[in-house]
Write an enzyme that holds these catalytic residues in place. Sequence first.
Site, short mmCIF file in Angstrom:
data_model
loop_
_atom_site.label_atom_id
_atom_site.label_comp_id
_atom_site.label_asym_id
_atom_site.label_seq_id
_atom_site.Cartn_x
_atom_site.Cartn_y
_atom_site.Cartn_z
N ASP A 128 40.32 9.17 -7.30
CA ASP A 128 39.93 9.81 -6.04
C ASP A 128 40.71 10.16 -5.24
OD1 ASP A 128 37.45 10.73 -4.27
OD2 ASP A 128 37.39 8.58 -3.39
N HIS A 135 39.42 14.72 7.40
CA HIS A 135 39.00 13.62 7.25
C HIS A 135 40.43 12.48 7.37
CE1 HIS A 135 37.56 10.15 5.25
NE2 HIS A 135 38.28 10.05 4.47
N ARG A 144 45.44 4.27 13.50
CA ARG A 144 46.79 4.38 13.75
C ARG A 144 47.09 5.32 15.11
NH1 ARG A 144 46.98 5.66 8.69
NH2 ARG A 144 47.46 8.03 9.18
N GLU A 199 30.65 8.33 1.50
CA GLU A 199 31.87 9.33 1.51
C GLU A 199 31.26 10.57 0.78
OE1 GLU A 199 35.52 8.18 0.56
OE2 GLU A 199 35.91 7.28 2.65
N GLU A 201 31.51 13.80 -0.99
CA GLU A 201 32.53 14.33 -1.98
C GLU A 201 32.06 15.32 -2.67
OE1 GLU A 201 35.53 11.52 -3.34
OE2 GLU A 201 35.27 10.29 -2.07
N ASP A 233 31.08 8.21 -2.47
CA ASP A 233 32.01 7.18 -2.62
C ASP A 233 31.40 6.21 -1.72
OD1 ASP A 233 34.10 5.58 -3.37
OD2 ASP A 233 35.47 6.69 -1.96
N ARG A 237 33.52 -0.57 4.72
CA ARG A 237 34.80 -0.40 5.52
C ARG A 237 35.43 -1.71 6.06
NH1 ARG A 237 35.82 4.56 4.04
NH2 ARG A 237 34.10 5.95 4.68
N GLN A 240 37.47 -2.93 3.07
CA GLN A 240 38.68 -2.03 2.74
C GLN A 240 39.64 -2.37 3.70
OE1 GLN A 240 37.15 2.00 3.30
NE2 GLN A 240 39.08 2.86 2.60
N TYR A 244 43.32 -3.26 1.93
CA TYR A 244 43.85 -2.17 1.55
C TYR A 244 45.53 -1.89 1.47
CZ TYR A 244 44.86 0.59 5.73
OH TYR A 244 45.23 1.13 6.96
N LYS A 253 35.70 -0.45 -2.51
CA LYS A 253 35.26 0.80 -3.29
C LYS A 253 34.49 0.81 -4.61
CE LYS A 253 37.11 3.88 -0.71
NZ LYS A 253 36.59 5.19 0.33
N THR A 257 29.87 3.96 -6.93
CA THR A 257 29.86 5.46 -6.82
C THR A 257 28.86 6.17 -7.37
OG1 THR A 257 32.50 4.95 -6.93
CG2 THR A 257 31.60 7.47 -6.87
N GLU A 363 33.65 8.45 10.36
CA GLU A 363 34.00 9.21 11.39
C GLU A 363 32.69 9.73 12.38
OE1 GLU A 363 35.20 11.26 7.62
OE2 GLU A 363 36.20 12.54 8.88
CA CA Z 1 36.79 8.61 -1.33
#
Ligand code: CA
Length: 411
Positions: A128, A135, A144, A199, A201, A233, A237, A240, A244, A253, A257, A363
């Site tokens: 992936d 994004h 951040r 997600e 995609e 996907d 969160r 993750q 991560y 994840k 999927t 988002e």
């Molecule tokens: Ca993804």
Amino acid sequence: MSDKTLHQRCILEVDSNSDFSIYNLPYGIYATAHKSKRAGIAIGNYIIDLSELYDTGYFKEKIKQNVFTGEFLNDFIALGKDVWSYVRQSIQILLTDESLFLPLKEKIIDIQRDATMYLPIQIGDYTDFYSSEEHASNVGKMFRPNGDPLMPNWKHMPIAYHGRSSSIITTGQSVKRPHGQYLKGEEIVFGASQTLDIELELGYIIGKENKLGEPVPVNHASAFVFGCVLLNDFSARDIQRWEYQPLGPFLGKNFGTAISPWVITYEALQTFSVAAPEQTPSVLPYLAQTDRNNFDIELHFDIETKNKQAANVAISNSKYLYWTIEQQIAHHTVNGCNLRVGDLFGTGTISGKEKNSFGSLLELTWNGKEKIKIGDEERTFLQDGDTTILKGYCRKGDIRIGFGELRNTII
Ligand code: CA
């Protein structure tokens, strides 16, 4: 006759808004109450049974064995690009010639609503990517806030991680809410994910191998793609975010999927090719592509709740991708990594600039701070009983092709 379009000459009635026009002809694996799993091609509300068609003598000049009887498309895909193209063209001829089609019609036509769709590919390795600038920037701004939204490497290579293929599902299969450990305030807790997300995609299926040690040059990479699917996907969160660093996505994840059941060939998508966004700074020579193009595929994300309230949540487009599919393949193989027929690659979440074009709830709700409306219900992340619905289609003049729907319910 000759000034009629292919669509007008198609013997089967196909609505002008159908995803499955004669210009599309995507491949899938299906079964009915009377037929075991087999390969088919979608046309309008119908499916052409490729296995039955082969047994009538079709394709035999180019295909020595019936590769359409199996549980997956892999054996067919392994025959190579010329055969994919030949089958697609043969079906276009069949569907526009009554003398060929009518004697076979009863034998080879099934109705989609009578069919169950299955995962079309025996998926080998799953990778992936993270190729949408919007994004990656949105995620950077959230997590951040005091730094540059993009990591220093992001504009120099298509970032990716190796995923898990065993938990890849297709439409109609449910997703069980994962349990795991995550932070609740300062406390480390174990439990069901509270921030289950999607997600949006584009996925693509590899149709050709390169040898171990031999990179795929970027300007030859398109020959390695069989076709595209919608890809969801699913992402936990909270899990993750806690796990991560430093090695990337893992249990947040790999519990699920989803890919759409119909694979649109790369050939059919070429009509909808558009220039990709310009890249600044310029990239290293191995990523410098002569014609950098994306596909203009409108991608929809809808939610339907347990109470049957439904709403469109986002509309994005694969034309926004900063790194093209060919650049992703060139980068994946530049160290000599070999690809195999049936590998699945995801582009990464595709977001546009506008808020309603963001490809994840993370988002769209800005990490749960803003609610979205679905009828008279509200959501930040997915609740049990919610069905996620992804759709995608291309349109150019009177020509429309699409993926149909990818529906998955959270349980
Ligand atoms: Ca993804």
